[in-house]
Design an enzyme around this catalytic site. Structure first.
Site, PDB file in Angstrom:
ATOM      1  N   CYS A 260       0.834  -1.197   0.000  1.00 48.02           N
ATOM      2  CA  CYS A 260       0.000   0.000   0.000  1.00 48.02           C
ATOM      3  C   CYS A 260       0.872   1.252   0.000  1.00 48.02           C
ATOM      4  O   CYS A 260       1.999   1.238   0.487  1.00 48.02           O
ATOM      5  CB  CYS A 260      -0.867   0.044   1.237  1.00 48.02           C
ATOM      6  SG  CYS A 260      -1.863  -1.413   1.476  1.00 48.02           S
TER       7      CYS A 260
ATOM      8  N   ARG B  71       5.026   0.022  -6.142  1.00 47.86           N
ATOM      9  CA  ARG B  71       5.042  -0.788  -4.928  1.00 47.86           C
ATOM     10  C   ARG B  71       4.031  -1.937  -5.004  1.00 47.86           C
ATOM     11  O   ARG B  71       4.086  -2.864  -4.203  1.00 47.86           O
ATOM     12  CB  ARG B  71       4.728   0.081  -3.716  1.00 47.86           C
ATOM     13  CG  ARG B  71       5.799   1.107  -3.417  1.00 47.86           C
ATOM     14  CD  ARG B  71       5.296   2.113  -2.398  1.00 47.86           C
ATOM     15  NE  ARG B  71       4.966   1.464  -1.144  1.00 47.86           N
ATOM     16  CZ  ARG B  71       5.765   1.437  -0.090  1.00 47.86           C
ATOM     17  NH1 ARG B  71       6.932   2.026  -0.137  1.00 47.86           N
ATOM     18  NH2 ARG B  71       5.402   0.837   1.019  1.00 47.86           N
TER      19      ARG B  71
ATOM     20  N   TRP C 197      -3.217  -2.585  -1.434  1.00 49.25           N
ATOM     21  CA  TRP C 197      -2.905  -3.959  -1.817  1.00 49.25           C
ATOM     22  C   TRP C 197      -3.681  -4.808  -0.818  1.00 49.25           C
ATOM     23  O   TRP C 197      -3.356  -4.837   0.367  1.00 49.25           O
ATOM     24  CB  TRP C 197      -1.403  -4.201  -1.716  1.00 49.25           C
ATOM     25  CG  TRP C 197      -0.923  -5.487  -2.309  1.00 49.25           C
ATOM     26  CD1 TRP C 197      -0.558  -5.712  -3.605  1.00 49.25           C
ATOM     27  CD2 TRP C 197      -0.706  -6.732  -1.627  1.00 49.25           C
ATOM     28  NE1 TRP C 197      -0.146  -7.008  -3.771  1.00 49.25           N
ATOM     29  CE2 TRP C 197      -0.227  -7.665  -2.578  1.00 49.25           C
ATOM     30  CE3 TRP C 197      -0.886  -7.165  -0.304  1.00 49.25           C
ATOM     31  CZ2 TRP C 197       0.096  -8.985  -2.247  1.00 49.25           C
ATOM     32  CZ3 TRP C 197      -0.577  -8.477   0.018  1.00 49.25           C
ATOM     33  CH2 TRP C 197      -0.087  -9.369  -0.959  1.00 49.25           C
TER      34      TRP C 197
ATOM     35  N   ASN D  45      -1.560   1.997   5.943  1.00 49.37           N
ATOM     36  CA  ASN D  45      -0.752   0.852   5.493  1.00 49.37           C
ATOM     37  C   ASN D  45      -0.469  -0.003   6.720  1.00 49.37           C
ATOM     38  O   ASN D  45      -0.209   0.545   7.794  1.00 49.37           O
ATOM     39  CB  ASN D  45       0.605   1.309   4.952  1.00 49.37           C
ATOM     40  CG  ASN D  45       0.487   2.070   3.656  1.00 49.37           C
ATOM     41  OD1 ASN D  45      -0.586   2.169   3.085  1.00 49.37           O
ATOM     42  ND2 ASN D  45       1.608   2.600   3.202  1.00 49.37           N
ATOM     43  N   GLY D  46      -0.442  -1.316   6.544  1.00 52.85           N
ATOM     44  CA  GLY D  46      -0.146  -2.193   7.689  1.00 52.85           C
ATOM     45  C   GLY D  46      -1.356  -3.049   8.026  1.00 52.85           C
ATOM     46  O   GLY D  46      -2.311  -3.128   7.252  1.00 52.85           O
TER      47      GLY D  46
ATOM     48  N   GLU E 128      17.639 -17.369  -9.397  1.00 44.10           N
ATOM     49  CA  GLU E 128      17.249 -15.975  -9.671  1.00 44.10           C
ATOM     50  C   GLU E 128      16.763 -15.809 -11.126  1.00 44.10           C
ATOM     51  O   GLU E 128      15.791 -15.098 -11.389  1.00 44.10           O
ATOM     52  CB  GLU E 128      18.437 -15.045  -9.362  1.00 44.10           C
ATOM     53  CG  GLU E 128      18.279 -13.593  -9.778  1.00 44.10           C
ATOM     54  CD  GLU E 128      17.130 -12.842  -9.122  1.00 44.10           C
ATOM     55  OE1 GLU E 128      16.442 -13.397  -8.259  1.00 44.10           O
ATOM     56  OE2 GLU E 128      16.890 -11.690  -9.531  1.00 44.10           O
TER      57      GLU E 128
ATOM     58  N   LYS F 255      13.032 -14.499 -12.145  1.00 45.05           N
ATOM     59  CA  LYS F 255      12.778 -13.346 -13.017  1.00 45.05           C
ATOM     60  C   LYS F 255      11.755 -13.713 -14.093  1.00 45.05           C
ATOM     61  O   LYS F 255      10.857 -12.947 -14.404  1.00 45.05           O
ATOM     62  CB  LYS F 255      14.078 -12.884 -13.707  1.00 45.05           C
ATOM     63  CG  LYS F 255      14.991 -12.100 -12.827  1.00 45.05           C
ATOM     64  CD  LYS F 255      14.465 -10.706 -12.582  1.00 45.05           C
ATOM     65  CE  LYS F 255      14.837 -10.125 -11.242  1.00 45.05           C
ATOM     66  NZ  LYS F 255      14.255 -10.713 -10.046  1.00 45.05           N
TER      67      LYS F 255
ATOM     68  N   GLU G 155       8.313 -14.052 -12.472  1.00 48.77           N
ATOM     69  CA  GLU G 155       7.790 -12.780 -11.962  1.00 48.77           C
ATOM     70  C   GLU G 155       7.226 -11.892 -13.060  1.00 48.77           C
ATOM     71  O   GLU G 155       6.154 -11.334 -12.924  1.00 48.77           O
ATOM     72  CB  GLU G 155       8.927 -11.969 -11.314  1.00 48.77           C
ATOM     73  CG  GLU G 155       9.273 -12.320  -9.912  1.00 48.77           C
ATOM     74  CD  GLU G 155      10.393 -11.411  -9.402  1.00 48.77           C
ATOM     75  OE1 GLU G 155      10.217 -10.855  -8.322  1.00 48.77           O
ATOM     76  OE2 GLU G 155      11.441 -11.260 -10.062  1.00 48.77           O
TER      77      GLU G 155
ATOM     78  N   HIS H 225      17.477 -36.013 -10.363  1.00 50.80           N
ATOM     79  CA  HIS H 225      16.592 -36.545  -9.328  1.00 50.80           C
ATOM     80  C   HIS H 225      15.172 -36.023  -9.492  1.00 50.80           C
ATOM     81  O   HIS H 225      14.462 -35.805  -8.498  1.00 50.80           O
ATOM     82  CB  HIS H 225      17.152 -36.195  -7.951  1.00 50.80           C
ATOM     83  CG  HIS H 225      18.531 -36.723  -7.734  1.00 50.80           C
ATOM     84  ND1 HIS H 225      18.805 -38.063  -7.581  1.00 50.80           N
ATOM     85  CD2 HIS H 225      19.728 -36.099  -7.719  1.00 50.80           C
ATOM     86  CE1 HIS H 225      20.104 -38.237  -7.448  1.00 50.80           C
ATOM     87  NE2 HIS H 225      20.700 -37.058  -7.531  1.00 50.80           N
TER      88      HIS H 225
ATOM     89  N   LYS I 255       6.502  -4.384  -4.674  1.00 56.83           N
ATOM     90  CA  LYS I 255       7.919  -4.074  -4.535  1.00 56.83           C
ATOM     91  C   LYS I 255       8.388  -4.279  -3.109  1.00 56.83           C
ATOM     92  O   LYS I 255       9.500  -4.723  -2.856  1.00 56.83           O
ATOM     93  CB  LYS I 255       8.141  -2.609  -4.953  1.00 56.83           C
ATOM     94  CG  LYS I 255       9.585  -2.158  -4.901  1.00 56.83           C
ATOM     95  CD  LYS I 255      10.357  -2.752  -6.034  1.00 56.83           C
ATOM     96  CE  LYS I 255      11.819  -2.444  -5.990  1.00 56.83           C
ATOM     97  NZ  LYS I 255      12.592  -3.483  -6.711  1.00 56.83           N
TER      98      LYS I 255
HETATM   99  C1  G6P Z   1       9.256  -8.666  -3.181  1.00 54.49           C
HETATM  100  C2  G6P Z   1       9.875  -8.086  -4.445  1.00 54.49           C
HETATM  101  C3  G6P Z   1      11.147  -8.833  -4.791  1.00 54.49           C
HETATM  102  C4  G6P Z   1      12.092  -8.813  -3.607  1.00 54.49           C
HETATM  103  C5  G6P Z   1      11.439  -9.350  -2.333  1.00 54.49           C
HETATM  104  C6  G6P Z   1      12.297  -9.102  -1.099  1.00 54.49           C
HETATM  105  O1  G6P Z   1       8.794  -9.953  -3.433  1.00 54.49           O
HETATM  106  O2  G6P Z   1       8.957  -8.168  -5.519  1.00 54.49           O
HETATM  107  O3  G6P Z   1      11.777  -8.232  -5.913  1.00 54.49           O
HETATM  108  O4  G6P Z   1      13.222  -9.580  -3.902  1.00 54.49           O
HETATM  109  O5  G6P Z   1      10.199  -8.683  -2.112  1.00 54.49           O
HETATM  110  O6  G6P Z   1      12.368  -7.728  -0.892  1.00 54.49           O
HETATM  111  P1  G6P Z   1      13.524  -6.962  -0.167  1.00 54.49           P
HETATM  112  O7  G6P Z   1      13.118  -5.512  -0.264  1.00 54.49           O
HETATM  113  O8  G6P Z   1      13.509  -7.443   1.272  1.00 54.49           O
HETATM  114  O9  G6P Z   1      14.798  -7.253  -0.832  1.00 54.49           O
END
Ligand code: G6P
Length: 607
Positions: free
Chosen positions: A2, A27, A73, A99-100, A480, A484, A487, A503, A602
């Site tokens: 949020c 975000r 959100w 937010n929260g 990673e 990507k 995501e 395996h 984010k």
């Molecule tokens: C969310 C973001 C990711 C990020 C993760 C951890 O899922 O979309 O890109 O890696 O949070 O976030 P941080 O800010 O703790 O690295």
């Protein structure tokens, strides 16, 4: 997650608020809303993109120079207009965004309903508006303090009252709020990116603090009404950091910023005469670092994969026993944390709820807690005993790119620092330093291949599943790379340790299930080459990421992406970049919203 923007000043609030919301879009959110105290007061909400709210606001053109706005959100209740913020009290005088999560909202709601309050949403937030209404007797600030003293959970809030047309009250516990102070105007937001266009004078609110904003001034108190004195600090990011600068997406811009970001990450932090890293943020805990025996790294998402990389690097350069744990799982383990245990929290945002919870747990148990964070002044940066900033610059794209490579660079520096106070030799230290200094140039050469990688994406982006494999240093990069693709391109991808492939995943391989194999010429090369043979034997198509000039993969693979030779430890910083580009181009070709992928945020501030 949020986002909050609030404005009180002399300008029309509507554009400032909507523009602020657009800057917080990255975000992640699913609905939005705005309230402006004009005559009459104005309230608008919309489900979906901020553009829908923007259109409504520009048609209705509300007047007024005090207002609050929010991107939501969903946690409690679906993304509907009724559940979108701002929320109002029964009298329609109090407007509030939050937010929260209010953990005891059900008990509070039951009590308020018993007292005759009428609720119009399913949210936990709405109880706050009614609590403020109940506590109000002329001072909004005091009503907010009294209301929040009854609340368990986390909040960043902004509140207005129709009887106070030149005032906004904000407060925080666990969810960031930053104030921006200009001449004859004041702002507040959950993220500096919404303020940077208006002022560079900012004040970070601490937990359990309340601030009253009036045009050009602010005052801060605790929830118990104790006055706090705090000066504004000057923001280091300029408004241009939030612009696209000619790139079609923030993600691509940030991928291309990596040579400079990595350079910024190690600038001033290399000591050539002693072959060691100089990390000012760790100097105060130097003795405890020298005495450390055990390192536990906690993080989430992409930062977790940086932690997995760090495990290999610390094991190579130091004599520490290293564990990497998902922050969300950390609390379920019975770890022996001792005086000589160091817990390192890695987080781009510095606000990830699980990572924060893990570091609090580690602190409680007496460990030295360090942070590796990108966002200056964030919660994790403030709550750790000591730490290092990434200096990656603001990252807007939801999928982390330059934060990841700068994390890898700094983790290498941290391991170098700790290694050199143990048994690592000067020569070994210098070879890491030389490798690191070569990384920005290497990255530039990889980025030159973007168009070639786009063509590969064209060739492969229709595949519904991908396998990514790598060993040792390249294993976290396989994870990673797969993340990507999931995501942002919404393609199912499995990241696997190459040795584990036999395996299970090998059962899936056929010519419709391509593999991305990380095969630079390092100590694991021969073994990965064997795994490539095994995939080839099952007619799997293969894209190999390998070292420049390696012709040994020959007919075994369909396509090759070359990366420059560098120190084995640093090759992951290079190998990840073609995978970022590949995912990016696949996402664009598939028409995905690259910078704001569906359902993702984010900064994940709920556990
Ligand atoms: C969310 C973001 C990711 C990020 C993760 C951890 O899922 O979309 O890109 O890696 O949070 O976030 P941080 O800010 O703790 O690295």
């Amino acid at each position: 997650m949020c986002g909050i923007v609030a404005y009180v000043g002399e300008q029309q609030a509507r554009e400032i608020l909507v523009d602020g919301l657009k800057r917080l879009e990255y975000r992640g959110y699913d609905s939005s809303g705005v309230a402006i105290l004009g005559t009459p007061p104005y309230l608008a909400k919309a489900v979906g993109k901020v553009a829908a709210l923007e259109q409504r606001v520009s048609q209705e053109n509300p007047l007024g120079s005090v207002g609050i706005a929010h991107t939501r959100w969903a946690t409690h209740g679906k993304p509907t207009e009724a559940n979108a913020h701002p929320h109002l009290d029964c009298s329609g005088q109090v407007y509030l965004v939050h937010n929260g999560i209010i953990e005891n909202y059900q008990a509070l709601k039951n009590r308020l309903i018993g007292g005759g309050h009428k609720f119009t949403s399913e949210t936990d937030t709405e109880v706050l508006a009614h609590l403020v209404e109940e506590a109000y007797s002329g001072s909004l600030e005091s009503a907010v303090q009294k209301a929040l003293l009854q609340v368990q959970g986390t909040f960043g809030i902004a509140v207005m009252h129709a009887a106070h047309r030149h005032q906004i009250v904000v407060a925080r516990r666990g969810s960031p709020i930053v104030l921006g102070v200009g001449s004859n105007e004041s702002l507040a937001a959950s993220d500096v990116s919404a303020l940077a266009r208006h002022t560079d004078q900012v004040v970070f609110l601490e937990d359990n603090e309340v601030a009253r904003l009036e045009p050009g001034t602010f005052s801060i108190t605790t929830l118990e009404n104790k006055a706090i004195s705090r000066e504004a600090t000057t923001l280091e990011i300029g408004p241009e950091a939030m612009e696209l600068g000619g790139f079609p997406h923030y993600m691509l811009k940030e991928i291309f910023e990596q040579p400079e970001a990595v350079e910024n990450a190690f600038r001033g932090r290399l000591n050539h005469s002693e072959g060691v890293a100089k990390l000012g943020g760790l100097e105060s805990v130097g003795d405890r670092l020298r005495a450390a025996r055990h390192l536990i790294i906690v993080s989430c998402g992409t930062s977790y994969y940086a932690g997995l990389f760090a495990r290999y690097v610390f094991e190579t350069l130091t004599d520490l026993a290293v564990e990497t744990e998902l922050a969300s799982e950390f609390r379920y383990r019975k770890l022996n944390l001792r005086q000589n245990t160091v817990v390192l929290a890695i987080s781009q945002s510095g606000e990830t709820a699980d990572t924060l919870a893990a570091l609090r747990e580690a602190k409680r148990k007496g460990a030295l807690v360090l942070g590796l964070v990108n966002v200056v002044g964030s919660s994790i940066a403030r709550e750790t005993h000591a730490g290092v900033y990434c200096h990656a610059g603001i990252e807007v794209g939801v999928a982390s790119t330059k934060s990841f490579t700068t994390q890898l660079a700094i983790l290498t520096l941290m391991a170098l620092l700790m290694g050199r106070s143990r048994d690592l030799s000067y020569e070994e230290g210098m070879s890491v330093i030389h490798g690191l200094e070569k990384v920005p140039g290497d990255l530039r050469r990889i980025l030159e291949q973007s168009e070639r990688i786009r063509k590969l994406a064209e060739k492969y982006c229709e595949a519904r599943h991908f396998l990514y494999i790598g060993r040792k240093y390249q294993y976290p990069i396989a994870l990673e790379g797969a993340l990507k693709l999931k995501e942002i391109a919404y393609i199912h991808a499995e990241g696997y340790a190459a040795g584990e492939m036999k395996h299970g995943p090998i059962a899936l391989i056929d010519n419709s299930f391509p593999t991305v194999a990380l095969a630079p010429e390092d100590g694991s090369y021969e073994k990965v080459a064997s795994n490539i043979q095994e995939i080839r034997a099952r007619e799997g198509r293969i894209i190999a990421v390998t070292s420049e000039g390696n012709s040994r993969l020959g007919q075994l693979v369909d396509d090759v992406i070359e990366i420059p030779h560098n120190h084995e430890i640093l090759t992951p910083l290079l190998a990840v970049v073609p995978l970022q580009l590949f995912a990016y181009h696949c996402a664009v070709l598939r028409g995905c919203d690259v910078d704001k992928p569906r359902n993702l945020a984010k900064s994940v501030t709920v556990e």
